[in-house]
Design a protein around this motif. Sequence first.
Motif, PDB file in Angstrom:
ATOM      1  N   ASN A  10       0.835  -1.199   0.000  1.00  0.00           N
ATOM      2  CA  ASN A  10       0.000   0.000   0.000  1.00  0.00           C
ATOM      3  C   ASN A  10       0.873   1.253   0.000  1.00  0.00           C
ATOM      4  OD1 ASN A  10      -1.828   2.115   0.624  1.00  0.00           O
ATOM      5  ND2 ASN A  10      -3.171   0.681   1.690  1.00  0.00           N
ATOM      6  N   TYR A  11       0.667   2.120  -0.992  1.00  0.00           N
ATOM      7  CA  TYR A  11       1.496   3.327  -1.098  1.00  0.00           C
ATOM      8  C   TYR A  11       1.337   4.240   0.112  1.00  0.00           C
ATOM      9  CZ  TYR A  11      -2.593   6.142  -2.576  1.00  0.00           C
ATOM     10  OH  TYR A  11      -3.801   6.799  -2.636  1.00  0.00           O
ATOM     11  N   ALA A  12       0.178   4.195   0.755  1.00  0.00           N
ATOM     12  CA  ALA A  12      -0.030   5.048   1.931  1.00  0.00           C
ATOM     13  C   ALA A  12       0.930   4.677   3.049  1.00  0.00           C
ATOM     14  CB  ALA A  12      -1.471   4.934   2.416  1.00  0.00           C
ATOM     15  N   ASP A  62       6.868   6.581   5.314  1.00  0.00           N
ATOM     16  CA  ASP A  62       8.227   6.388   5.798  1.00  0.00           C
ATOM     17  C   ASP A  62       9.075   7.581   5.353  1.00  0.00           C
ATOM     18  OD1 ASP A  62      10.842   5.633   6.346  1.00  0.00           O
ATOM     19  OD2 ASP A  62      10.568   3.566   5.673  1.00  0.00           O
ATOM     20  N   THR A  63       9.582   8.356   6.284  1.00  0.00           N
ATOM     21  CA  THR A  63      10.344   9.561   5.939  1.00  0.00           C
ATOM     22  C   THR A  63      11.634   9.238   5.191  1.00  0.00           C
ATOM     23  OG1 THR A  63      11.362   9.519   8.141  1.00  0.00           O
ATOM     24  CG2 THR A  63       9.405  10.911   7.844  1.00  0.00           C
ATOM     25  N   LYS A  64      12.075   7.986   5.266  1.00  0.00           N
ATOM     26  CA  LYS A  64      13.264   7.594   4.510  1.00  0.00           C
ATOM     27  C   LYS A  64      12.923   7.341   3.038  1.00  0.00           C
ATOM     28  CE  LYS A  64      15.495   5.388   8.490  1.00  0.00           C
ATOM     29  NZ  LYS A  64      16.012   4.099   9.054  1.00  0.00           N
ATOM     30  N   VAL A  65      11.641   7.204   2.788  1.00  0.00           N
ATOM     31  CA  VAL A  65      11.181   6.927   1.422  1.00  0.00           C
ATOM     32  C   VAL A  65      10.605   8.179   0.772  1.00  0.00           C
ATOM     33  CG1 VAL A  65       9.492   5.614   0.048  1.00  0.00           C
ATOM     34  CG2 VAL A  65      10.743   4.502   1.912  1.00  0.00           C
ATOM     35  N   TRP A  66       9.852   8.966   1.550  1.00  0.00           N
ATOM     36  CA  TRP A  66       9.177  10.126   0.981  1.00  0.00           C
ATOM     37  C   TRP A  66       9.100  11.264   1.989  1.00  0.00           C
ATOM     38  CZ3 TRP A  66       8.150  11.503  -3.760  1.00  0.00           C
ATOM     39  CH2 TRP A  66       7.289  12.575  -3.992  1.00  0.00           C
ATOM     40  N   GLN A 117       2.785   9.132 -10.491  1.00  0.00           N
ATOM     41  CA  GLN A 117       4.086   8.806 -11.074  1.00  0.00           C
ATOM     42  C   GLN A 117       5.127   8.593  -9.978  1.00  0.00           C
ATOM     43  OE1 GLN A 117       4.762   8.189 -14.393  1.00  0.00           O
ATOM     44  NE2 GLN A 117       6.717   7.479 -13.578  1.00  0.00           N
ATOM     45  N   ASP A 118       4.991   9.332  -8.882  1.00  0.00           N
ATOM     46  CA  ASP A 118       5.905   9.139  -7.750  1.00  0.00           C
ATOM     47  C   ASP A 118       5.772   7.725  -7.181  1.00  0.00           C
ATOM     48  OD1 ASP A 118       6.895  11.819  -7.802  1.00  0.00           O
ATOM     49  OD2 ASP A 118       5.097  12.476  -6.720  1.00  0.00           O
ATOM     50  N   ILE A 119       4.539   7.228  -7.135  1.00  0.00           N
ATOM     51  CA  ILE A 119       4.312   5.877  -6.618  1.00  0.00           C
ATOM     52  C   ILE A 119       5.033   4.858  -7.487  1.00  0.00           C
ATOM     53  CG2 ILE A 119       2.556   4.102  -6.217  1.00  0.00           C
ATOM     54  CD1 ILE A 119       0.616   6.404  -5.528  1.00  0.00           C
ATOM     55  N   LEU A 120       4.894   4.998  -8.800  1.00  0.00           N
ATOM     56  CA  LEU A 120       5.582   4.082  -9.713  1.00  0.00           C
ATOM     57  C   LEU A 120       7.090   4.213  -9.570  1.00  0.00           C
ATOM     58  CD1 LEU A 120       5.625   2.047 -12.017  1.00  0.00           C
ATOM     59  CD2 LEU A 120       5.362   3.962 -13.624  1.00  0.00           C
ATOM     60  N   ALA A 155      -4.045   3.165  -8.242  1.00  0.00           N
ATOM     61  CA  ALA A 155      -3.158   4.285  -8.579  1.00  0.00           C
ATOM     62  C   ALA A 155      -2.326   3.926  -9.806  1.00  0.00           C
ATOM     63  CB  ALA A 155      -2.254   4.614  -7.395  1.00  0.00           C
ATOM     64  N   ILE A 156      -1.892   2.666  -9.888  1.00  0.00           N
ATOM     65  CA  ILE A 156      -1.133   2.205 -11.046  1.00  0.00           C
ATOM     66  C   ILE A 156      -2.044   2.080 -12.267  1.00  0.00           C
ATOM     67  CG2 ILE A 156       0.224   0.297 -11.998  1.00  0.00           C
ATOM     68  CD1 ILE A 156       1.710   2.008  -9.939  1.00  0.00           C
TER      69      ILE A 156
END
Length: 399
Positions: free
Chosen positions: A166-168, A173-177, A186-189, A215-216
């Motif tokens: 799940n992208y949410a 995660d602050t290390k990811v986003w 597009q950020d999710i992809l 989303a994809i």
Amino acid sequence: MKFPKYIYIPLLASALFLGSCKEKEKNIASHETEIIDSDALSPYKIKDKKLDPKYIEDKKKSLDLFFEKNWPNNSMNGSFLVAKNGKIIYEKYEGKSNFSTDEKINSTTPIHVASVTKVLTATAVLRLVDREKLSLEDKVNKILPSFPYEEITIKMLLNHRSGLPNYAYFADDTKVWERSKMLHNQDILDLLAKHKFGLYFKPDRKFGYCNTNYAILALVIEKVTGKNYRTAMKEMIFEPLGMKNTFVFDYEKHKDTASQSYKGNKVLYENNHLDDVYGDKNVYSTPRDLLKFDMATYSDQFLNSVLVSEAFKGYSYEHKGTKNYGLGIRMLEWETGEKLYYHNGWWHGNTSSYVKLKTDTVAIIALSNKYTLKTYKVWKLAPLFGQYPIKLDKDDVTN
């Protein structure tokens, strides 16, 4: 990208009055209302005979009692509609779309339908399949080359059997986003391609509801059509069906003007970094517009019957029970043969429910922008219209 000529001709013309917002409109359900005019009936041969006045009156009484007991003292803050054969037999509108500006909710007020958006996204994908622009069995990375999971197909995204995370969660995660930045599809992809997050389970092994799937799918629609999801949805679904009060939320454009979202105590929900992702959510619509969509799903001219059958069948039978999921639609399947199709939604304070009684050509739609779980109870009205093994408390629909 060009679509068939018939797509651009509005197939459903509203015969509904679209007058100014009046407080009395919440009691508008006083007569049978046509959702499609006589000239538009030809593609939709859906039991288009007139409903018996006695039938309408009886249903109205039961529905009015259900509404008053479910949302007493003007507590809904949303919209509620029930239709049979494309004809509205009951609707109510209450509350405000924006408490700070005192804007009232009426029949033309778009409300965030949350995950009911998935029904619409899935339909757009199926229309592309219908035009042979892609296949349900296509691997996702055939359309989106950077998608890192080779076994996942379009169908697995549609029926939530992909195993995607799940992208949410990973975007939290602050290390990811960086949560100070708005996340986009597009950020999710890109994040999936960069981090190659582990799947929750092997693709097609089981059902696992996940917003990332849709989303994809929105990116798939964009790639195949060559248009932004917002434009593609408008041209493929909203405009052809005359859904004039339906749109895909654009954070920068609509954040201050769209219907706002509230907690149960009327405190405003603040937007966050996930509010500009679409496909899984972010369609704003009205019950009347969703009814137009519902009627279109009965027409071969909108979507061929083979694909309709694919959409309205279950794909997940790993566990015994009545619950299942098709292609963008939830369902209840009973051993006695009855089936009920629906999709619920929740995002911030918005809750939504779209119920389709396919055998009985009945649509039940409830939308609210003030958090409440009562929106999800409308499926219990099914026994009013057909044979469904659902216990409906008689006290809710009779005096």
